[in-house]
Design an enzyme around this catalytic site. Structure first.
Site, PDB file in Angstrom:
ATOM      1  N   LEU A  12       0.647  -1.156  -0.044  1.00 19.15           N
ATOM      2  CA  LEU A  12       0.027  -0.095   0.021  1.00 19.15           C
ATOM      3  C   LEU A  12       0.781   1.413  -0.083  1.00 19.15           C
ATOM      4  O   LEU A  12       1.722   1.387   0.646  1.00 19.15           O
ATOM      5  CB  LEU A  12      -0.900   0.209   1.108  1.00 19.15           C
ATOM      6  CG  LEU A  12      -1.771  -1.182   1.250  1.00 19.15           C
ATOM      7  CD1 LEU A  12      -1.379  -2.044   2.572  1.00 19.15           C
ATOM      8  CD2 LEU A  12      -3.324  -0.595   1.417  1.00 19.15           C
ATOM      9  N   ASP A  13       0.451   1.899  -0.835  1.00 17.69           N
ATOM     10  CA  ASP A  13       1.051   3.626  -0.793  1.00 17.69           C
ATOM     11  C   ASP A  13       0.411   4.354   0.261  1.00 17.69           C
ATOM     12  O   ASP A  13      -0.648   4.009   0.999  1.00 17.69           O
ATOM     13  CB  ASP A  13       0.875   4.380  -2.070  1.00 17.69           C
ATOM     14  CG  ASP A  13       1.467   5.739  -2.290  1.00 17.69           C
ATOM     15  OD1 ASP A  13       2.414   5.947  -1.817  1.00 17.69           O
ATOM     16  OD2 ASP A  13       0.267   6.739  -2.481  1.00 17.69           O
TER      17      ASP A  13
END
Length: 677
Positions: free
Chosen positions: A371-372
């Site tokens: 996940l960014d």
């Protein structure tokens, strides 16, 4: 006689069920194969045009067509049933060993089966229609005319019921078209005029009255209202909209009138992307679907081989025919694409666009989610916490220089700087030159001076270290943005983003599903670790450039991990492409959305969890159909070979098992009430 009476009762029950079902349905498909909607049905316009819904209303025409197909199928089934009764009661038998009624009725009633079998022979494809044709012709050849007719009736009734099930999936898709209006009110030359929806232009002001459907993606210019957008984002409650808020095509304006600036039209809208995704799903063939087709063909060969072996050993023609009849893989052949279509449609109604069956299958196999941070786990609208002077410069000077550099930047941190400049009354000016280095920062020229705004690595690279801290870490984990002008460090700006409220629960749900979660960010390690601890991810890694994020994906895949990457920015695009499944936030950049395989429309991470569950459920249902078919066919062939099944019972087992697997797949289809929420 008692067994035959029971069979006749079963046939009568099936026919009555078909009659009752058809009476309550308008649209149906006589084939278990998923078909595209009619070519002249309403469709979305090309890029740059609004949905082409100004065509004539085809509802009545389609309904009429549906009744024509229903009556043709109904008449054929009834004809076969009456013929079977005539053969059983020997109403007209001019020849002692040949039933004219039986032969004629079997040929006429079985025409669709024979026709498809012939086409399969031409295409050199082994299908169940071909094996059923062999069984029917064999039954006629040995004088089992009543058996042949009952088998024909079973198969025809099964195809109708399959068509009704698959037709429901098609109608669930077509029902989406009801969310778009055919005419639109726009403001032109100071007046509000009604125009066809395909004539709306980009930038025009669209007026949507209370109770009306919003026809475009855009931004509210005037008015306040509550908008029901469950069909697009999956949100259960209406969302309040005010000037500056985004709205989606296909949503329903509930209360006040809204004036909307049209920013996306037709297939460019979020609604258009949903339609395209489902249309693509109808045509796409996931690897598991190809496996299903191969298995169906192998099962046919198995049935024919077992029939030959049965005849060699037993010399019993009835047992041999029963073996051919009982084996059926149509439940797999039709159930697999139906499950894929249903899962993609279900995900679309919940707020996620899956671009094809290939990605749905890959999504079901994911075991690691990357996940960014900014814009993915956070809102992407950070706020300035503190402005720190490095060499005695005032806050006004630091913010003024930073606002010049960030004026053209689309980075979320830049918006916080520009917002603070506006609060301080600093005039926003455009730089003379602008360059952006992903993961580092920006360089601009203004008034002959160079202004550099970015992370610690960028300033060290530029040789500007006087006044900089040793490690560049903010004590509270906030992002540290450094500002330098004319070769001198002015200071730093500490900016913190706001976490999405559902982020923590979404991460917890993913971990409960056995998924490894990793936070990847271009932000500092301190800021990334702080967010990671708050969310409860398995690992948090900061200070990554775009190519380093992509390298993380590549390394995990080389270790045998199935990776999903979730991001929203340009810097996430390389990782989105490298991942097994790239997932983009709907609020992200166009580059990220185009690079991704799945798009979360409302940028709600809980929708990602639901989409992962739908994908796993789809895979589970398909596996159930696979195993169930193998068990039923193996047991059925064995019983038929040893004489425990006559052709009638074999046909009944074939049809009921086939329908059971198709109905199992149909559980994924969105209900009509869900489709219209």
């Amino acid at each position: 006689m008692q067994g035959v009476d029971e069979v006749i009762d079963i046939v009568t029950f099936c026919l009555e069920y078909v009659f009752r079902t058809l009476e309550g349905n308008v649209c149906m498909s006589s084939s278990p194969i998923i078909e595209k909607p009619p070519g002249n049905a309403p469709h979305l316009g090309e890029k740059g045009n609004s949905p082409a819904l100004n065509e004539p209303d085809l509802g009545a025409e389609h309904e009429e067509h549906g009744h024509g197909v229903e009556w043709a199928e109904l008449t054929r089934i009834a004809f076969v049933a009456f013929a079977a009764a005539a053969v059983w009661f020997r109403l007209w038998e001019p020849f002692p060993h040949i039933s004219v009624i039986g032969i004629v009725a079997a040929l006429i009633g079985g025409y669709p089966i024979f026709k498809e079998a012939f086409e399969n022979i031409v295409e050199r494809k082994m299908t169940m229609e071909l094996s059923m044709t062999i069984a029917l012709l064999s039954a006629l050849a040995i004088g089992e005319f009543f058996t042949a007719l009952v088998i024909t009736g079973f198969v025809l009734a099964a195809e109708v019921l399959e068509g009704l099930t698959v037709g429901r999936g098609r109608r669930a898709i077509q029902s989406l078209l009801d969310f778009l209006p055919r005419t639109v009110a726009v403001r032109r030359n100071g007046q509000v005029v009604e125009i066809p929806s395909d004539q709306v232009q980009l930038g025009e002001t669209v007026i949507v009255k209370p109770g009306g459907h919003i026809p475009v993606d855009g931004v509210v210019l005037g008015g306040c209202s509550f908008v029901e957008q469950a069909a697009i984002t999956g949100e259960a409650m209406p969302v309040e909209k005010a000037p500056g808020d985004a709205v989606y095509a296909g949503t329903i304006n509930q209360s006040g009138a809204l004036e909307i600036n049209a920013q996306k039209l037709g297939r460019d809208t979020t609604f258009g992307r949903i339609i395209e995704a489902v249309e693509r799903a109808e045509k796409s063939r996931a690897p598991i679907q190809k496996t299903a087709d191969r298995l169906a063909g192998h099962l046919v060969y198995f049935a024919l081989g077992a029939a030959v072996l049965t005849f060699i050993i037993t010399h019993n023609v009835r047992s041999t025919i029963s073996v051919v009849i009982v084996a059926g893989a149509c439940g797999i052949a039709a159930g697999t694409p139906l499950a894929i279509l249903g899962a993609i449609g279900c995900a679309a109604h919940q707020g996620a666009i899956i671009k094809g069956g290939l990605y749905l299958e890959a999504l079901a196999a994911v075991d690691t989610v990357l996940l960014d941070k900014t814009g993915t786990l956070t809102f992407g609208t950070p706020q300035i916490r503190e402005v720190v002077s490095a060499n005695g410069f005032a806050e006004q000077q630091i913010i003024a220089a930073a606002s010049i550099a960030e004026r053209k930047s689309e980075h979320p941190l830049a918006k916080a700087v520009v917002a603070r400049a506006t609060e301080l009354g600093i005039s926003l000016v455009e730089p003379d030159e602008f360059s952006y280095t992903p993961g580092r920062g920006v360089r601009v020229r203004y008034g002959g001076e160079e202004i550099v705004v970015g992370n610690l690595a960028l300033l060290v690279e530029e040789g500007m270290t006087t006044g900089l801290p040793a490690d560049g870490h903010s004590p509270d984990g906030a992002s540290e943005v450094y500002v330098a002008r004319a070769g001198q460090v002015l200071g730093s700006i500490r900016i913190a983003d706001v976490l999405r409220p559902e982020a923590k629960s979404a991460i917890a749900a993913m971990r409960q599903m056995g998924l490894k979660t990793v936070l990847l960010s271009g932000d500092t390690q301190a800021a990334t670790s702080s967010v990671g601890r708050g969310l409860g991810v398995d690992e948090a890694v900061g200070g990554l450039l775009p190519e380093q994020k992509a390298k993380w994906v590549t390394e995990l895949r080389s270790k045998g991990r199935n990776v999903a990457m979730v991001g929203d920015g340009i810097n996430d695009a390389p990782a989105l492409v490298e991942a097994n499944v790239g997932i983009a936030m709907g609020s992200g950049t166009d580059v990220a959305r185009e690079s991704a395989d799945v798009i979360l429309i409302g940028s709600d991470l809980s929708k990602l969890v639901e989409t992962l569950r739908v994908a796993r459920r789809c895979r589970g249902i398909i596996m159930q159909n696979f195993v169930g078919t193998l068990v039923v066919d193996s047991v059925g062939v064995g019983m038929a070979a040893f004489g425990f099944l006559n052709p009638l019972l074999a046909a009944f087992i074939h049809v009921t098992s086939e329908l059971a697997f198709i109905l199992n797949s149909a559980r994924l289809l969105p209900r009509s009430s869900e489709a219209r929420q």
